[in-house]
Design an enzyme around this catalytic site. Structure first.
Site, PDB file in Angstrom:
ATOM      1  N   ASP A  34      -4.389   2.601  11.074  1.00  0.00           N
ATOM      2  CA  ASP A  34      -5.765   2.329  11.490  1.00  0.00           C
ATOM      3  C   ASP A  34      -5.734   1.980  12.982  1.00  0.00           C
ATOM      4  OD1 ASP A  34      -8.477   1.549  11.379  1.00  0.00           O
ATOM      5  OD2 ASP A  34      -8.030  -0.397  10.540  1.00  0.00           O
ATOM      6  N   ARG A  86      -5.902   0.694  -6.010  1.00  0.00           N
ATOM      7  CA  ARG A  86      -4.634   1.341  -5.617  1.00  0.00           C
ATOM      8  C   ARG A  86      -4.251   2.455  -6.573  1.00  0.00           C
ATOM      9  NH1 ARG A  86      -2.361  -1.866  -1.601  1.00  0.00           N
ATOM     10  NH2 ARG A  86      -2.436  -4.111  -1.874  1.00  0.00           N
ATOM     11  N   ASP A  91      -6.145  -0.295  -1.146  1.00  0.00           N
ATOM     12  CA  ASP A  91      -6.905  -1.208  -1.998  1.00  0.00           C
ATOM     13  C   ASP A  91      -8.084  -1.845  -1.294  1.00  0.00           C
ATOM     14  OD1 ASP A  91      -5.253  -2.879  -0.253  1.00  0.00           O
ATOM     15  OD2 ASP A  91      -5.937  -4.535  -1.507  1.00  0.00           O
ATOM     16  N   GLU A  97       3.791   4.574   5.764  1.00  0.00           N
ATOM     17  CA  GLU A  97       2.530   3.817   5.696  1.00  0.00           C
ATOM     18  C   GLU A  97       1.517   4.569   4.841  1.00  0.00           C
ATOM     19  OE1 GLU A  97       1.017   1.173   6.120  1.00  0.00           O
ATOM     20  OE2 GLU A  97       1.486   0.124   7.973  1.00  0.00           O
ATOM     21  N   ASP A  98       0.637   3.817   4.208  1.00  0.00           N
ATOM     22  CA  ASP A  98      -0.473   4.456   3.494  1.00  0.00           C
ATOM     23  C   ASP A  98      -1.547   4.901   4.481  1.00  0.00           C
ATOM     24  OD1 ASP A  98      -1.083   1.833   4.173  1.00  0.00           O
ATOM     25  OD2 ASP A  98      -1.808   1.262   2.184  1.00  0.00           O
ATOM     26  N   PHE A 132     -13.860   2.728   5.666  1.00  0.00           N
ATOM     27  CA  PHE A 132     -12.918   2.126   4.727  1.00  0.00           C
ATOM     28  C   PHE A 132     -12.745   2.991   3.476  1.00  0.00           C
ATOM     29  CE2 PHE A 132     -11.458  -0.977   1.583  1.00  0.00           C
ATOM     30  CZ  PHE A 132     -10.435  -1.586   2.297  1.00  0.00           C
ATOM     31  N   GLY A 141       0.784  -1.237   0.000  1.00  0.00           N
ATOM     32  CA  GLY A 141       0.000   0.000   0.000  1.00  0.00           C
ATOM     33  C   GLY A 141       0.807   1.274   0.000  1.00  0.00           C
TER      34      GLY A 141
END
Ligand code: 5GP
Length: 180
Positions: A107, A169, A163, A103-104, A156, A49
């Site tokens: 969470d 992506r 993705d 990081e993308d 989300f 990601g």
């Protein structure tokens, strides 16, 4: 790009335009340029990601740095499993080095916690996190998240490297899932 996209069983609506994402990444890069100007950090890209974020971020970085990659997985569909699978491990001597994890999205923070532990055990001198997006309401970690591009609600999203089961992506904007 269209206002709505569908991948498999889910529809997503455009949520953050690419211009806003680019501005957020440029701001994060400026902070990193300042904080690491006298160092030689390793940027640790978490595959798959964070590839897109890493490429976008590096366009703005003027510090001396190197890159390395790891691959971990905690998500299944749209849910974090809480269990981290290490798919490609650390292939770099990090002893005494400053590491900036890219990081993308952060969470729950489980992935970050896992990587932090792994890097500490490998002897890294200093470990920081730079993430394109973060869901503060979902974060259960205690580690500081040093550089955050965009803070988003606990829903989300796909796009810019993020993705849904492999799809989305390549979207330039970020899209949010439509509740069904
Ligand atoms: P954490 O370990 O912090 O719970 O989750 C981190 C990983 O979960 C991210 O690297 C990403 O792969 C995945 N993830 C968490 N939230 C989202 C989301 O909203 N969209 C996508 N596509 N992936 C997410």
């Amino acid at each position: 790009m269209s206002e709505k996209v569908t991948f498999l069983d889910k529809t997503f609506v455009k949520y953050i335009p690419s211009s806003e994402i680019d501005a957020a990444i440029a701001k994060v890069a400026a902070e990193i340029n300042e904080d690491y100007k006298n160092d030689d950090p390793i940027l640790l890209i978490t595959l798959n990601g964070a590839i897109v974020f890493a490429v976008d971020l590096m366009k703005y970085l003027d510090i001396s740095c190197r890159i390395s990659c790891v691959k971990v997985s905690s998500y299944c569909g749209t849910e974090s499993t809480g269990k981290i699978n290490s798919l490609i491990g650390l292939n770099e001597d990090v002893r005494g080095k400053r590491i900036l994890i890219l990081e993308d999205i952060v969470d729950t923070g489980a992935t970050y916690g896992h990587l932090y532990q792994m890097l500490m055990e490998a002897g890294a001198k200093d470990i920081r996190m730079a993430t394109m997006t973060m869901k503060p309401d979902a974060y259960k970690g205690t580690l500081p998240v040093h550089y955050v591009g965009l803070r988003i609600p606990n829903k989300f999203v796909v796009g810019r490297g993020l993705d849904y089961d492999g799809y989305g992506r390549n979207l330039n904007d970020i899209y949010q899932v439509v509740d069904s």
